[in-house]
Design a protein around this motif. Structure first.
Motif, short mmCIF file in Angstrom:
data_model
loop_
_atom_site.label_atom_id
_atom_site.label_comp_id
_atom_site.label_asym_id
_atom_site.label_seq_id
_atom_site.Cartn_x
_atom_site.Cartn_y
_atom_site.Cartn_z
N SER A 76 0.83 -0.99 0.15
CA SER A 76 -0.05 0.10 0.03
C SER A 76 0.82 1.36 0.25
CB SER A 76 -0.87 -0.02 1.22
OG SER A 76 -1.70 -0.97 1.17
N LEU A 77 0.34 2.29 -0.69
CA LEU A 77 0.99 3.56 -0.76
C LEU A 77 0.02 4.72 -0.35
CD1 LEU A 77 2.68 3.24 -4.14
CD2 LEU A 77 3.92 3.36 -1.88
N GLU A 78 0.34 5.60 0.01
CA GLU A 78 -0.65 6.69 0.14
C GLU A 78 -1.53 7.16 -0.58
OE1 GLU A 78 3.40 8.47 -0.92
OE2 GLU A 78 2.91 7.28 0.64
N TYR A 79 -1.49 6.64 -1.78
CA TYR A 79 -2.36 7.04 -2.92
C TYR A 79 -2.75 5.75 -3.79
CZ TYR A 79 2.30 6.40 -5.32
OH TYR A 79 3.43 5.82 -5.95
N GLY A 80 -2.58 4.53 -3.26
CA GLY A 80 -3.22 3.42 -3.75
C GLY A 80 -2.21 2.14 -3.40
N SER A 81 -1.77 1.46 -4.39
CA SER A 81 -1.08 0.26 -4.25
C SER A 81 -0.04 0.24 -5.28
CB SER A 81 -1.99 -1.07 -3.88
OG SER A 81 -2.57 -1.37 -5.13
N ASP A 82 0.89 -0.77 -4.88
CA ASP A 82 1.91 -0.97 -6.11
C ASP A 82 2.47 -2.45 -5.94
OD1 ASP A 82 3.36 -0.64 -8.47
OD2 ASP A 82 4.46 1.12 -7.54
N ILE A 83 3.14 -2.78 -7.00
CA ILE A 83 3.63 -4.28 -6.91
C ILE A 83 5.24 -4.04 -7.27
CG2 ILE A 83 3.68 -6.52 -7.90
CD1 ILE A 83 0.75 -6.30 -8.39
N ILE A 84 6.07 -4.79 -6.56
CA ILE A 84 7.33 -4.81 -6.52
C ILE A 84 7.86 -6.29 -6.84
CG2 ILE A 84 8.10 -4.92 -3.96
CD1 ILE A 84 10.37 -3.08 -4.71
N GLU A 85 8.77 -6.73 -7.53
CA GLU A 85 8.98 -8.07 -7.95
C GLU A 85 10.62 -7.98 -7.95
OE1 GLU A 85 5.71 -9.35 -11.23
OE2 GLU A 85 7.59 -8.58 -11.85
N ILE A 86 11.15 -9.43 -7.86
CA ILE A 86 12.64 -9.75 -7.95
C ILE A 86 12.23 -11.14 -8.45
CG2 ILE A 86 12.43 -11.17 -5.63
CD1 ILE A 86 15.21 -10.56 -5.09
N GLN A 87 13.45 -11.27 -9.46
CA GLN A 87 13.60 -12.68 -10.08
C GLN A 87 13.52 -13.87 -9.09
OE1 GLN A 87 16.98 -11.50 -12.65
NE2 GLN A 87 15.52 -11.86 -14.45
N GLU A 88 12.99 -15.06 -9.42
CA GLU A 88 12.72 -16.22 -8.54
C GLU A 88 14.07 -16.45 -7.97
OE1 GLU A 88 9.64 -19.62 -8.96
OE2 GLU A 88 11.52 -19.92 -10.27
N ASP A 89 15.06 -16.76 -9.00
CA ASP A 89 16.40 -17.36 -8.39
C ASP A 89 17.43 -16.16 -8.01
OD1 ASP A 89 16.61 -16.33 -11.03
OD2 ASP A 89 17.57 -17.88 -11.88
N ALA A 90 17.29 -15.04 -7.76
CA ALA A 90 18.04 -13.84 -7.71
C ALA A 90 18.66 -14.13 -6.45
CB ALA A 90 17.29 -12.62 -7.88
N ILE A 91 18.04 -14.65 -5.33
CA ILE A 91 18.49 -14.42 -3.90
C ILE A 91 18.51 -15.96 -3.34
CG2 ILE A 91 18.32 -13.73 -1.64
CD1 ILE A 91 18.92 -11.67 -3.06
N GLN A 92 19.75 -16.73 -2.83
CA GLN A 92 19.67 -17.90 -2.39
C GLN A 92 19.30 -17.77 -0.61
OE1 GLN A 92 20.35 -20.36 -4.26
NE2 GLN A 92 20.42 -18.98 -5.49
N PRO A 93 18.28 -18.49 -0.46
CA PRO A 93 18.02 -18.44 1.09
C PRO A 93 19.03 -18.22 1.99
CG PRO A 93 16.71 -20.23 -0.15
CD PRO A 93 18.05 -19.71 -1.00
N GLY A 94 18.89 -17.53 2.78
CA GLY A 94 20.06 -17.13 3.93
C GLY A 94 21.01 -16.06 3.57
N GLN A 95 21.06 -15.62 2.25
CA GLN A 95 22.08 -14.63 1.81
C GLN A 95 21.64 -13.39 2.78
OE1 GLN A 95 21.92 -14.48 -2.59
NE2 GLN A 95 24.17 -14.66 -2.30
N ARG A 96 22.92 -12.56 3.19
CA ARG A 96 22.85 -11.21 3.77
C ARG A 96 22.56 -10.30 2.82
NH1 ARG A 96 24.44 -11.39 8.90
NH2 ARG A 96 25.40 -9.20 8.80
N VAL A 97 21.56 -9.62 2.78
CA VAL A 97 21.04 -8.53 1.82
C VAL A 97 20.98 -7.22 2.53
CG1 VAL A 97 19.86 -7.94 -0.13
CG2 VAL A 97 20.03 -10.34 0.40
N VAL A 98 21.61 -6.30 1.83
CA VAL A 98 21.54 -4.64 2.02
C VAL A 98 20.42 -4.20 0.74
CG1 VAL A 98 22.24 -2.48 2.57
CG2 VAL A 98 23.49 -4.56 3.64
#
Length: 174
Positions: free
Chosen positions: A93-115
């Motif tokens: 949700s945004l203050e003016y509606g909603s939006d969608i954000i995506e990532i490629q399915e294989d971009a991150i390995q479980p447990g990877q430390r991300v900033v």
């Protein structure tokens, strides 16, 4: 060096009453950009990332060179329909509606430390959505960082509520 000296304020953009903080002047000044990336690298290094996630689109300008400087990977968090292949999405949700954000399915390995990185932290909605999406795919989000923070919009609170520490190089109170 004061990074704010290299960030241009543009009144009434993109609409009347808005003061837009433009990083293109920072990007164009080689010494200031080098200093900004050095300071951000120093701050982000403490989160011990395996990979950096940049939020579309100006977040890419920050995260990609920083990943190179830190010797870690870079992934993109993009708006719906902008990434090829299978994606994982998160609606928020945004203050003016909603939006969608995506990532490629294989971009991150479980447990990877991300900033997660963006150019600017305002209300925190998109960055918080990025954190939630990254956690959805198994990432350990260890921090968030931006060039600019608009303190008066309290976006930091949304990230701190998710137990994500935030670093910003320049803060504005109005």
């Amino acid at each position: 060096m004061d990074i704010k000296d290299h960030i241009r304020g543009i009144a009434d953009f993109p609409k009347p009453g808005i003061l837009f903080y433009d990083i293109s002047t920072l990007l164009a000044h080689a010494d200031a950009w080098q200093v900004a990336m050095g300071r951000l690298a120093h701050a982000v290094r403490k989160y011990q990332p395996d990979i950096l996630a940049g939020i579309e689109s100006r977040g890419f300008l920050v995260a990609a060179p920083l990943a190179l400087k830190l010797g870690c990977g870079f992934v993109m968090l993009r708006k719906r329909g902008k990434l090829p292949g299978k994606t994982i999405r998160h609606e928020y949700s945004l203050e003016y509606g909603s939006d969608i954000i995506e990532i490629q399915e294989d971009a991150i390995q479980p447990g990877q430390r991300v900033v997660v990185l963006d150019d600017l932290l305002a209300t925190g909605g998109t960055m918080a959505a990025g954190v939630e999406l990254l956690r959805q795919v198994g990432a350990e989000v260890t921090g968030a960082a931006t060039l600019i923070e608009l303190n008066f919009l309290s976006g930091r609170r949304k990230l701190e509520a998710l137990d994500v520490p935030v670093t910003s190089l320049a803060a504005y109170d109005e």
